[in-house]
Design a protein around this motif. Structure first.
Motif, short mmCIF file in Angstrom:
data_model
loop_
_atom_site.label_atom_id
_atom_site.label_comp_id
_atom_site.label_asym_id
_atom_site.label_seq_id
_atom_site.Cartn_x
_atom_site.Cartn_y
_atom_site.Cartn_z
N ASN A 266 0.83 -1.21 0.00
CA ASN A 266 0.00 0.00 0.00
C ASN A 266 0.86 1.26 0.00
N PHE A 267 1.97 1.21 0.73
CA PHE A 267 2.89 2.35 0.72
C PHE A 267 3.43 2.60 -0.68
N CYS A 268 3.86 1.53 -1.34
CA CYS A 268 4.40 1.68 -2.71
C CYS A 268 3.33 2.22 -3.66
N LYS A 269 2.12 1.72 -3.52
CA LYS A 269 1.03 2.18 -4.38
C LYS A 269 0.77 3.66 -4.17
N SER A 270 0.83 4.11 -2.92
CA SER A 270 0.56 5.52 -2.62
C SER A 270 1.65 6.44 -3.17
N ARG A 271 2.84 5.90 -3.39
CA ARG A 271 3.96 6.70 -3.88
C ARG A 271 4.23 6.49 -5.37
N GLY A 272 3.48 5.62 -6.02
CA GLY A 272 3.76 5.32 -7.42
C GLY A 272 5.04 4.53 -7.61
N VAL A 273 5.38 3.70 -6.62
CA VAL A 273 6.61 2.91 -6.62
C VAL A 273 6.28 1.47 -6.99
N ASP A 274 7.06 0.87 -7.90
CA ASP A 274 6.86 -0.53 -8.25
C ASP A 274 7.36 -1.42 -7.12
N TYR A 275 6.62 -2.51 -6.88
CA TYR A 275 6.94 -3.42 -5.78
C TYR A 275 6.88 -4.86 -6.27
N LEU A 276 7.96 -5.59 -6.06
CA LEU A 276 8.02 -7.01 -6.41
C LEU A 276 8.29 -7.82 -5.16
N LEU A 277 7.54 -8.89 -4.97
CA LEU A 277 7.78 -9.83 -3.88
C LEU A 277 8.21 -11.15 -4.50
N LEU A 278 9.42 -11.60 -4.15
CA LEU A 278 9.97 -12.83 -4.70
C LEU A 278 10.24 -13.83 -3.59
N SER A 279 9.79 -15.06 -3.79
CA SER A 279 10.15 -16.15 -2.88
C SER A 279 11.44 -16.77 -3.37
N SER A 280 12.41 -16.87 -2.50
CA SER A 280 13.74 -17.34 -2.91
C SER A 280 13.73 -18.81 -3.32
N ASP A 281 12.64 -19.52 -3.03
CA ASP A 281 12.56 -20.94 -3.39
C ASP A 281 11.85 -21.17 -4.72
N SER A 282 11.46 -20.08 -5.39
CA SER A 282 10.76 -20.20 -6.67
C SER A 282 11.76 -20.16 -7.82
N ASN A 283 11.25 -20.39 -9.02
CA ASN A 283 12.05 -20.21 -10.22
C ASN A 283 12.18 -18.71 -10.46
N ILE A 284 13.30 -18.15 -10.03
CA ILE A 284 13.46 -16.70 -9.99
C ILE A 284 13.42 -16.10 -11.40
N GLU A 285 14.07 -16.76 -12.35
CA GLU A 285 14.08 -16.23 -13.71
C GLU A 285 12.66 -16.05 -14.23
N LYS A 286 11.83 -17.08 -14.07
CA LYS A 286 10.45 -17.03 -14.56
C LYS A 286 9.63 -16.03 -13.76
N LEU A 287 9.73 -16.08 -12.44
CA LEU A 287 8.93 -15.21 -11.58
C LEU A 287 9.30 -13.75 -11.77
N LEU A 288 10.58 -13.46 -11.90
CA LEU A 288 11.04 -12.08 -12.06
C LEU A 288 10.48 -11.48 -13.35
N LEU A 289 10.61 -12.19 -14.45
CA LEU A 289 10.13 -11.67 -15.72
C LEU A 289 8.60 -11.52 -15.72
N GLU A 290 7.91 -12.49 -15.14
CA GLU A 290 6.44 -12.41 -15.08
C GLU A 290 5.98 -11.16 -14.33
N GLN A 291 6.60 -10.90 -13.18
CA GLN A 291 6.19 -9.74 -12.38
C GLN A 291 6.59 -8.44 -13.05
N LEU A 292 7.76 -8.41 -13.66
CA LEU A 292 8.19 -7.18 -14.33
C LEU A 292 7.29 -6.85 -15.51
N TYR A 293 6.90 -7.86 -16.27
CA TYR A 293 5.98 -7.63 -17.39
C TYR A 293 4.61 -7.20 -16.88
N ALA A 294 4.12 -7.86 -15.84
CA ALA A 294 2.79 -7.56 -15.32
C ALA A 294 2.69 -6.12 -14.82
#
Length: 299
Positions: A266-294
């Protein structure tokens, strides 16, 4: 070339990607980002009246025939963005078995490559205590990027970090010339929100990348456990706590995590800041690109 942080296959994927800046910016000549100044690209921006000394080749003769005044064409300039990374190098980011350290380095490598490939420049600033270490200086070009990449694997994670002080005390923050990425688990008592506001005051675009392990997001709850402060001097510190992880304690923890993540989002949304939450146990390459595109960060 074999690298532990980022593979050649992933780099090949990143070559087709560019960063999508939200607004016009100032910067340095050479990149692919539009700015609020005028230059010599082929994209038309505006007209203004001719003054002595202007290039007569820019006179629009169609307007002259209509208004009997000389007007010259202005075109959008393109500049080189400065992408800065502030990396939380505290002990909690480097706990063995969590893969948080490896995930953070992959984020640095991937976003750094996208910037360099698009003719921008980058800086990696490693936060220790209340200061930040600019180990490589400003990185321009792929040769310098790959040299820095080889050294990233040797970065140490230890102690505590005050994100606010580390960022505010850092020289050469820049003004309206690019994106600042803060990579952390944000499991800190420091006022990182104040650091974000400081960057926004300097007209930097900001993105927060939060990295948490699966145990931090969804821990087990059976048996007696010892909760230890990973940033303490040793395992026996005042912040260590023995506790029975009952279902009630587990559900309370889950709610606390949910509330904390919602507060950051909510803080990031109020400031117009992009926010990514990554689980270190996930496929980071896939998750990172998916969130960045979204989120429209890349295109």
């Amino acid at each position: 070339m074999k690298r532990n942080i980022i593979s050649d296959e992933f780099i090949s994927q990143l070559e087709a990607i560019s960063l999508n800046m939200k607004g016009l910016m100032k910067g340095y000549f050479g990149g692919n980002h539009k700015t609020s100044s005028y230059g010599s690209t082929v994209e038309f921006a505006d007209f203004r009246e001719y003054v002595l000394g202007d290039d007569i080749r820019r006179i629009d003769w169609n307007l002259f025939s209509r208004f009997e005044k000389y007007f010259i064409k202005l075109f959008v300039d393109e500049r080189q963005m400065h992408m800065q990374f502030f990396i939380d190098c505290s002990s909690s980011m480097g706990v063995e078995g969590t893969k948080k350290r490896e995930t953070a380095l992959k984020v640095l490598a991937a976003l750094g490559f996208i910037s360099i490939h698009n003719m921008d420049k980058i800086s990696y600033k490693f936060m220790y205590g209340d200061s930040s270490l600019d180990k490589f200086g400003v990185i321009c070009g792929k040769d310098a990027y790959y040299r820095a990449l080889d050294d990233l694997e040797n970065i140490k994670f230890n102690g505590e970090v005050d994100i606010e002080k580390a960022i505010k005390s850092s020289p050469s923050i820049g003004h309206n010339d690019g994106l600042t990425v803060i990579v952390s688990d944000f499991l800190t008592e420091s006022n990182f929100k104040s650091a974000v506001d400081y960057l926004l005051y300097n007209k930097r675009e900001v993105m927060l990348v939060q990295i948490l392990s699966s145990d931090e997001l969804n821990p087990g709850y059976n048996g007696r456990n010892i909760l230890m402060d990973s940033e303490g001097a040793d395992s026996i510190v005042d912040k260590s706590l023995k506790i029975n992880i009952t279902r009630g304690a587990y559900e309370a923890y889950q709610q606390a995590v949910k509330d904390y993540l919602a507060d950051i989002k909510n803080f990031c949304k109020s400031r117009g800041v992009d926010y990514l939450l990554l689980s270190s146990d996930s496929n980071i390459e896939k998750l990172l690109l998916e969130q960045l595109y979204a989120k429209g960060v890349i295109k």
